[in-house]
Design an enzyme around this catalytic site. Structure first.
Site, short mmCIF file in Angstrom:
data_model
loop_
_atom_site.label_atom_id
_atom_site.label_comp_id
_atom_site.label_asym_id
_atom_site.label_seq_id
_atom_site.Cartn_x
_atom_site.Cartn_y
_atom_site.Cartn_z
N LYS A 222 46.56 -19.99 -18.77
CA LYS A 222 46.90 -18.73 -17.89
C LYS A 222 45.56 -18.05 -17.39
O LYS A 222 44.31 -18.61 -17.41
CB LYS A 222 47.14 -17.56 -19.05
N ARG A 257 52.47 -22.71 -27.43
CA ARG A 257 53.12 -22.95 -26.34
C ARG A 257 52.30 -23.64 -25.48
O ARG A 257 51.42 -22.79 -24.66
CB ARG A 257 53.86 -21.79 -25.85
N1 HH2 Z 1 54.53 -17.79 -20.65
C1 HH2 Z 1 55.15 -18.21 -19.55
C2 HH2 Z 1 56.53 -18.29 -19.80
N2 HH2 Z 1 57.29 -18.22 -21.12
N3 HH2 Z 1 57.25 -17.62 -23.15
C3 HH2 Z 1 56.34 -17.18 -24.26
N4 HH2 Z 1 57.35 -16.82 -25.49
N5 HH2 Z 1 55.11 -16.75 -24.36
C4 HH2 Z 1 54.34 -17.04 -23.22
O1 HH2 Z 1 53.38 -17.00 -23.11
C5 HH2 Z 1 55.07 -17.55 -22.17
C6 HH2 Z 1 56.62 -17.91 -22.15
C7 HH2 Z 1 54.52 -18.13 -18.48
O2 HH2 Z 1 53.82 -19.53 -18.36
P1 HH2 Z 1 54.49 -20.77 -17.72
O3 HH2 Z 1 56.06 -21.19 -18.18
O4 HH2 Z 1 53.74 -21.86 -17.72
O5 HH2 Z 1 54.68 -20.37 -16.05
P2 HH2 Z 1 56.16 -19.79 -15.21
O6 HH2 Z 1 56.40 -18.57 -15.84
O7 HH2 Z 1 55.23 -19.85 -13.86
O8 HH2 Z 1 57.19 -20.78 -15.02
#
Ligand code: HH2
Length: 281
Positions: A222, A257
């Site tokens: 992040k 995660r």
């Molecule tokens: N962060 C993201 C998406 N889902 N769910 C939980 N529970 N906690 C988190 O911190 C979280 C989440 C964002 O990260 P990522 O899936 O890598 O990216 P994107 O939203 O661009 O797909």
């Protein structure tokens, strides 16, 4: 149906679980566009399990700052074939990362057992009742605002207190809807409507959130990591991601995660072999 907790676990504090991120989106901030083909996604999931993932988290809508929302049909078209392909080849629990009840319902029918919701089941009034009926595990995450606007001017008078009270209230609402307490996880939502200072305050306060429910921590790759290290790109944030996962482990979170499963698993193995707290358990 298996959820986050390992089947048959009776330990009072179960081992830290690794949730692997598998985004089937064209635009996720770190892994967008890699897994649109269901068979390729299933192969990636197999590799993630080999690398040490306990749970595969499938997402069909990016929630990165500024991301455009997608329609229910678009999201379903992305995630359902992927969940079916993964379920056919892998026994590990699958989680669906969605705010939409219809996507969660069909994902769980296709073989997912965890509903990971960055809106903490607030996106639709029917979400808590649906989750209770589905009997799935739920991850309730805090966010200030929605992905399109959340990083414009995040503001709190007491970030830790406000996130704590929000999560506590969401747990109360979910219990009232009939979701079993042991199925509920909370997540402070690193990067969702937070400045660098807000994120650091929440990371320091993880033990407080544990008093509400088992905690899931999503700090992987992040932006706050770049804020502490020369504005590096998402793929150059693995060291910072691991540091955050270890801080989570030291604070007793239940799930991390992550994008980089093998590296995280190795760091956790070394840390837990050395940590006096872990060894005395
Ligand atoms: N962060 C993201 C998406 N889902 N769910 C939980 N529970 N906690 C988190 O911190 C979280 C989440 C964002 O990260 P990522 O899936 O890598 O990216 P994107 O939203 O661009 O797909």
């Amino acid at each position: 149906m298996t959820g986050i907790q390992p089947a048959g676990s009776v330990a009072s504090e179960p081992a830290l679980r690794i949730m692997a991120i598998l985004n089937v989106t064209p635009d996720s901030f770190s892994d967008g566009g890699r897994y649109s083909d269901p068979q390729k996604a299933a192969e990636a999931a197999l590799r993630l399990v080999d690398d040490g993932a306990d749970i595969i988290d499938v997402g069909g809508e990016s929630t990165r700052p500024g991301a455009e929302p997608v329609s229910t049909d678009q999201e379903l078209g992305r995630v359902i074939p992927v969940i079916e392909a993964i379920r056919a080849r892998i026994a590990a629990p699958i989680s669906i990362d969605t705010r939409k009840p219809e996507v969660a319902r069909l994902a769980i029918a296709a073989g997912a057992s965890i509903w990971n919701d960055v809106s903490a089941l607030t996106c639709s009034a029917e979400s808590p009742d649906l989750a209770a009926r589905l009997g799935c595990d739920v991850v309730l995450m805090h966010a200030q605002g929605d992905p399109q606007t959340m990083q414009r001017a995040p503001s709190y008078s007491d970030v830790v207190g406000e996130v704590h009270d929000f999560l506590e209230a969401r747990v109360t609402a979910c219990l009232a809807a009939g979701i079993a307490r042991e199925r509920i996880y909370v997540d402070p939502g690193i990067g969702f409507g937070k400045t660098l200072e807000h994120n650091l305050a929440l990371l320091r306060a993880l033990p407080r959130f544990k008093a509400i429910a088992p905690v899931l921590l999503g700090a992987s790759r992040k932006r706050f990591i770049a804020g502490l290290d020369r504005d590096v790109a998402p793929t150059d944030r693995i060291g910072g991601s691991i540091a955050a996962a270890l801080a989570g482990a030291a604070a007793g979170v239940a799930v991390v995660r992550v994008h980089d499963v093998a590296e995280t698993r190795q760091a956790l193995a070394v840390w837990s072999a050395i940590s006096p707290m872990q060894r005395s358990q």
